[in-house]
Design a protein around this motif. Structure first.
Motif, short mmCIF file in Angstrom:
data_model
loop_
_atom_site.label_atom_id
_atom_site.label_comp_id
_atom_site.label_asym_id
_atom_site.label_seq_id
_atom_site.Cartn_x
_atom_site.Cartn_y
_atom_site.Cartn_z
N ASN B 420 0.86 -1.18 0.00
CA ASN B 420 0.00 0.00 0.00
C ASN B 420 0.90 1.24 0.00
N GLU B 421 0.97 1.91 -1.14
CA GLU B 421 1.91 3.03 -1.31
C GLU B 421 1.66 4.14 -0.30
N GLU B 422 0.40 4.48 -0.11
CA GLU B 422 0.08 5.58 0.81
C GLU B 422 0.49 5.22 2.24
N LYS B 423 0.20 3.99 2.62
CA LYS B 423 0.57 3.54 3.96
C LYS B 423 2.09 3.53 4.11
N ALA B 424 2.75 3.05 3.06
CA ALA B 424 4.22 3.01 3.08
C ALA B 424 4.77 4.41 3.25
N TYR B 425 4.18 5.36 2.54
CA TYR B 425 4.68 6.73 2.64
C TYR B 425 4.42 7.30 4.03
N GLU B 426 3.26 7.02 4.56
CA GLU B 426 2.94 7.48 5.93
C GLU B 426 3.98 6.96 6.92
N ALA B 427 4.29 5.67 6.79
CA ALA B 427 5.28 5.07 7.70
C ALA B 427 6.63 5.76 7.54
N ILE B 428 7.00 6.04 6.31
CA ILE B 428 8.29 6.69 6.05
C ILE B 428 8.30 8.11 6.61
N LYS B 429 7.26 8.85 6.31
CA LYS B 429 7.22 10.24 6.77
C LYS B 429 7.27 10.31 8.31
N GLN B 430 6.48 9.48 8.95
CA GLN B 430 6.50 9.47 10.42
C GLN B 430 7.87 9.05 10.94
N LEU B 479 4.10 10.28 -5.27
CA LEU B 479 2.72 10.39 -4.78
C LEU B 479 2.19 11.83 -4.89
N ASN B 480 2.94 12.65 -5.64
CA ASN B 480 2.52 14.04 -5.87
C ASN B 480 2.32 14.84 -4.59
#
Lengths: 739, 739
Positions: B420-430, B479-480
């Motif tokens: 899940n790209e969005e979830k992956a990005y959330e995890a990375i950002k956090q 993810l823009n």
């Protein structure tokens, strides 16, 4: 408010509650909370809890509570480090003490307080923190603690100091935080956990908390490193400071779970959703009134205060360990699911509580007694044997014997419903044949006693294990297991193998069968390295509760036995250096610790009941009071209290698995026990005056029939009826000269 | 047997397997298992495991393995303490090492052995224990270890010594057994667990075991106390000796679970029921062949041995941590349930493996790559940030940086399905904004570098964190998320703030912005207390993988850059006291540790590809061999191996999250990568002779098109096709004088 509450009680009540007093008002939670010169503390605490709950929300007046302040509180202290959510009541060793909060304004981690600004009722505690002038109110549900902080200075920022590192002393039991977490999930919600090893080997305390005001800023500390306003922090030394802006009141409700954060939230939701702090406080009080009100007494106000506080202390534990959804951590550290309706309990200080607390539960809490027994059997399922001392679902092997056995046998033979008899027997048999810590049954079976060179505390274990084996024998008999009955019945006589025919003491032997000499019956042992456990040869002499008549015979008959008891209760000998566990002396009798507890009642079993009446009255009068040092020693999870409750009602379970109580001398004017089966057992005590010297039994009748043998049975109580005492200032027979 | 197996493979196989060699035969599990004089050990082990399995069943030649024998085995040792079921491959620190068994006849806890009587193949290990003349064979499934013990002396009792106390050294990481249990549930079955804290803060290892012969007698030891033939024992130092009577063979199959004993039994049943030892051994070998056979190479036999052993070592971990029923212990120590089809993995030695091992998995194991990524994201879910070094599902924060980020970004940008790209990005950002151990992002954002006085290892962290931020920027862009892209893109240039314009080194600064002087680029740091991590200023100079062209510019252009590289690879300077982590030197280049690994490939990015070709060939030739010291340093969970696998195929991911590989010089004659998408990527290397001096690239073409920039993309590989090298003994351009 109190009036409204009483009205509610009456409106909600059954026939029984029509007579219900607000008995919770008599409870003084400060009794037993602090020693005075030359006394031991009860190690009780004044904070908020509900009957048998998981949460015990109270203040810690020590940064790292340990032995002498095991519950976290000492009435003699003047500083508060905060309010934490779990603790033990009355133990001599400390553990739990989880999740501390302290409302502050200036940055501080403790505050002064004074008893003038402190008060407590069942389920409610309040104090003023002097340094910042913050009022604190606490109440609780089974799984949650509710805090109301009143910041009197509304021009400063209202803060809460939150500490996941605070615990019982890290220097004891290899205590160490394995990991912990604080997470801010919204402006008003946090969650997290801490995993810790200590007296309980592994505890996982998951938490969630909801604040009434949004957090405006947060410092999150990991050791010496501070982070501002971050979402989550993990580490082994976590603390936080939450700012709420200028506020007059901030409330917090915090729930715990031994299983998961999700369960903590579910616990919080189920128990507090839609309820105000005052709703919860009212419910907590109501729950206490419902439990305490099962015994209605008439007595002096001081006696009522002692009595209901004692009864309250017996109901602080055992503690619920399962979540509202029935999940719990089993004795093998795995997560398990209870069947619907089941509840899993822990905090079984069995060496203490099998004596009187558990027999009391069979009278007042038969349903919960079954829960307790089934919880112990769950340890057997996953651990292989029944608990010795069970803390947070795990055995810490504290003390000796296998006194889950009398508790279970007593419950089964009393016909408590909800226990699988065959399973219970299986657990008992395995527990008494599988060697474990301080219970080397291979040695036991080989020698017929514990040789001190193979098992320390050998005399105490030999005596106590003989009793446990007797209990097992009774259940084997009940289940028609003849071979097993013979096996355990034989073992139950092993105490005889350490009875020295000349000295008439139980004395240690080695594995060659030789007496270990010299033997000093005054010399104390503690918890290892000596044949006696927290006591001496004199105190342990009386421990054959299952065969007092044989002990009388071994001593040389009733006369010799009573003379020996006379010496015990009147001796001035103090050569045996007493240790921390010995206090509350009447001669050599030490009411401050459990081995002595049944001894005053033995006179009544040896033909001299007046001395029993004299002594139990003397003990109640001199070794219990309403002060912070109101107990003669550690309350030990309510055992010291349970002695009082029974003794105040006029009887005591000398053999706690026999279903029999020995008559003493009641304190109450009259009492009524409202039984779960709907029946009522009344106790009346007729005295000529209000003078407290009318302690001697002229007559005692059960439903009009004389109880000449001074024995009352559990069945007698549970069938309902009346126990009528006629008391007098004049003893029937000789009494002692007591100092 | 081997023939039958090959036939099976062919019969079962798809079109691809028609070409399949038995490549598992080339694996030599003894490579990397022991140091020789002046070398470091790979810290590999020769025992039995299946690809990415939970169980690693191997021998411990140390009583308490630690740093230098982290996997439990040292080829230089002559004694075996037993066979335990879990371990790490190639790490510099030890943990796991759970549940030890040793077949014995006389009472002993170790036995001599020699390499003459020892051999191993993927999924199989055998040895002769000399002292009692007992043959041992081991094989494994994902959750179970299978033991076959051949007692040559059938006149003596066959016994198994069983040790729950044996572990990695108790002196490291506060390692301590919290509790453990052994229970005999039938004559042929035992179960139990041990709970331990160590490098992984809390591990619960539940076990079950089934023996092929009934236990006729058992000694159960709790510390110094021995019990005979009891059903269960609990304690923190448990050992047992099981007797089986006189037997020629006793087999044992033991399964583990991180969740419960019930799960251990289910794991055992699912994976071994109805199968013989030889069935399981065959299946294990077949699994290895299926994994290793994804790359078919032609090369010298020695090169094949090195290559397939390296490939094998990359597939020993990450390790499965979920049970067959999908339960696992989450990063918050709670028990969780996976969705159907999901698998939870651990053992993420990310500071090592993000460089080459994880990029390799994206090629060979795309499905498992998604499992790895999702497993890391599960840590984020319950811990709040992604793993640094994840062991048994928990972060031990070993090393620096946040290199789960490149692994996840790489997988997402390569289009690995199931993330899940969005979830992956959330995890990375956090993970890149929540301060945690060695990652104080408040400091990072405030200063634009790590000041050494506020965060030790500051230069290494500044460099590596810049790269991680670059990775985050790429995913934000994908993810823009324009603002986030700018934020992370800015951070990705923070390495510049520590580049000293005069010395042209990355040097430490304090929080005042002052250079910390004097600066010695030869001086090594270890893991704290110095600006460099397991390396020095020279080795860390090359770490801007995401912007090599900027590093070239900072160095003064391509010429100056290559001259500086020349000095790096040829310097004789040895003033910087090297520490344990530095080995495998080529000048100042230390192939024995990861910070150097990409450096030889930088020449190809700066216009001097011949030196890359020379150096990678030299490193492959001189720093890898088939001996027990076949690696130049710790294999580090397959990272040293992954370098070899890529380099032998002729390319390497200098920027491991770019989807690009830099062309080096292939070892293979030809190779075929059988992709999961059904396509095939071929590599051919045309040489004039068989001489190994033909290492220089005359030309390299992808599907007939010249790769003039020496860049191959992941897409190129996954689309299938052919990479054609023409090699020669003569370099195109200058090369170095190497000693």
């Amino acid at each position: 408010m109190k009036k409204i509450y009483l009205l509610t009680l009456i409106l909600l009540g059954t026939g029984l509650t029509a007579f219900a007093q607000d008995v919770a008002q008599y409870v003084n939670p400060f009794i037993g909370t602090g020693a005075v010169a030359n006394s031991l503390s009860g190690n009780n605490y004044p904070g908020a809890t509900v009957p048998f709950g998981m949460v015990q929300l109270s203040l810690d007046t020590r940064d790292a509570p340990d032995w002498a302040q095991a519950s976290g509180y000492d009435y003699n202290d003047g500083e508060i480090f905060g309010f934490s959510h779990t603790r033990l009541s009355g133990t001599g060793a400390s553990d739990l003490i989880d999740i501390l909060m302290l409302p502050i304004q200036d940055w501080r981690t403790k505050s002064r307080f004074s008893h003038e600004n402190e008060s407590a009722k069942p389920g409610y505690y309040t104090v003023l923190l002097k340094d910042d002038s913050i009022g604190v109110e606490l109440t609780a549900t089974e799984h949650a603690g509710l805090h109301r902080y009143i910041y009197n200075n509304t021009e400063k920022i209202a803060r809460i100091y939150f500490d996941l590192n605070h615990s019982a002393n890290k220097g004891s039991w290899g205590r160490q935080i394995i990991n912990s977490q604080i997470r801010k999930v919204s402006p008003t919600r946090i969650e997290g956990y801490r995993i810790i090893t200590g007296w309980a080997k592994l505890r996982k305390i998951y938490i969630c908390a909801e604040f009434s005001k949004p957090i405006t800023a947060a410092e999150m500390w990991n050791g010496d490193r501070c982070n501002h306003d971050i979402a989550v922090i993990n580490g082994t030394n976590l603390r936080a400071v939450f700012d709420f802006g200028c506020q007059d009141v901030v409330e917090c409700r915090l729930a715990i779970s031994p299983v998961s954060i999700d369960n903590a939230w579910e616990n919080l939701r189920e128990e507090t959703q839609g309820k105000s702090f005052d709703d919860v406080r009212r419910e907590a009080y109501q729950q206490w009134n419902a439990e305490l009100g099962k015994v209605q007494i008439e007595a002096d106000s001081e006696e009522k205060e002692i009595f209901y506080t004692a009864l309250y202390h017996t109901m602080i534990q055992p503690n619920l360990l399962s979540d509202v959804n029935g999940q719990y951590m089993a004795a093998d550290y795995s997560t398990r699911q209870l069947a619907k309706g089941e509840r899993h309990y822990t905090t079984f200080s069995l060496w203490d509580t099998y004596r009187a607390a558990h027999p009391l539960y069979t009278v007042l809490e038969p349903e919960r007694s079954a829960d307790f027994v089934n919880s112990m059997i769950r340890q057997y399922d996953y651990y292989g044997y029944l608990p010795i001392w069970q803390l947070w679902g795990q055995d810490n092997y504290c003390m000796i014997g296998n006194h889950a056995v009398p508790v279970i046998v007593d419950a089964v033979l009393k016909g408590i419903p909800g226990i699988n008899e065959e399973k219970a027997y299986e657990a008992i048999k395995q527990s008494l044949t599988t060697p474990h810590v301080n219970s080397p049954f291979d040695v036991w079976d080989k020698y017929g006693y514990m040789p001190e060179n193979l098992q320390s505390q050998s005399v105490s274990i030999t005596l106590e294990q003989s009793f446990d084996d007797w209990c097992a024998a009774q259940l084997a008999k009940h289940l028609n297991r003849e071979d097993d009955y013979k096996f355990f019945e034989k073992r139950s006589g092993y105490y005889r193998n350490l009875h020295h025919p000349d000295t008439k003491f139980f004395q240690p032997k080695n594995s060659e069968g030789e007496w270990i000499l010299p033997f000093d019956p005054y010399k104390y042992g503690a918890n290892g390295g000596y044949p006696f456990t927290e006591g001496n040869g004199w105190q342990y002499y009386w421990y054959v509760p299952h065969n007092v008549s044989d002990l009388i015979k071994l001593t040389g008959g009733e006369k010799a036995f009573c003379e020996r008891l006379d010496e015990f209760f009147t001796s001035n000998e103090t050569s045996g250096a007493k240790n921390d566990n010995a206090s509350g002396f009447v001669g050599l009798y030490a009411h401050g610790n459990e081995p002595s507890h049944h001894v005053a009642y033995l006179y009544a079993m040896a033909g001299q009941p007046a001395k029993t009446q004299q002594l139990v009255s003397f003990i109640k009068k001199t070794l219990y009071n309403t002060s912070s040092s109101g107990y003669a020693g550690n309350d030990d999870c309510g055992e010291m209290s349970a002695w009082y409750v029974f003794s105040a009602l006029g009887f005591y379970p000398v053999n706690p698995a026999s279903g029999e109580f020995i008559i003493g001398s009641p304190t109450v004017k009259q009492a009524s026990i409202r039984l779960q089966n709907g029946k009522e057992f009344k106790i009346t005590a007729k005295r000529k005056s209000d003078k407290d010297n009318e302690i001697y039994v002229r007559s005692v009748k059960l439903n009009g029939r004389s109880l000449d043998n001074f024995v009352l049975s559990y069945r007698d109580i549970m069938d309902g009826g009346t126990l009528e005492f006629v008391l007098s200032a004049k003893p029937k027979g000789k009494i002692l000269e007591l100092k």
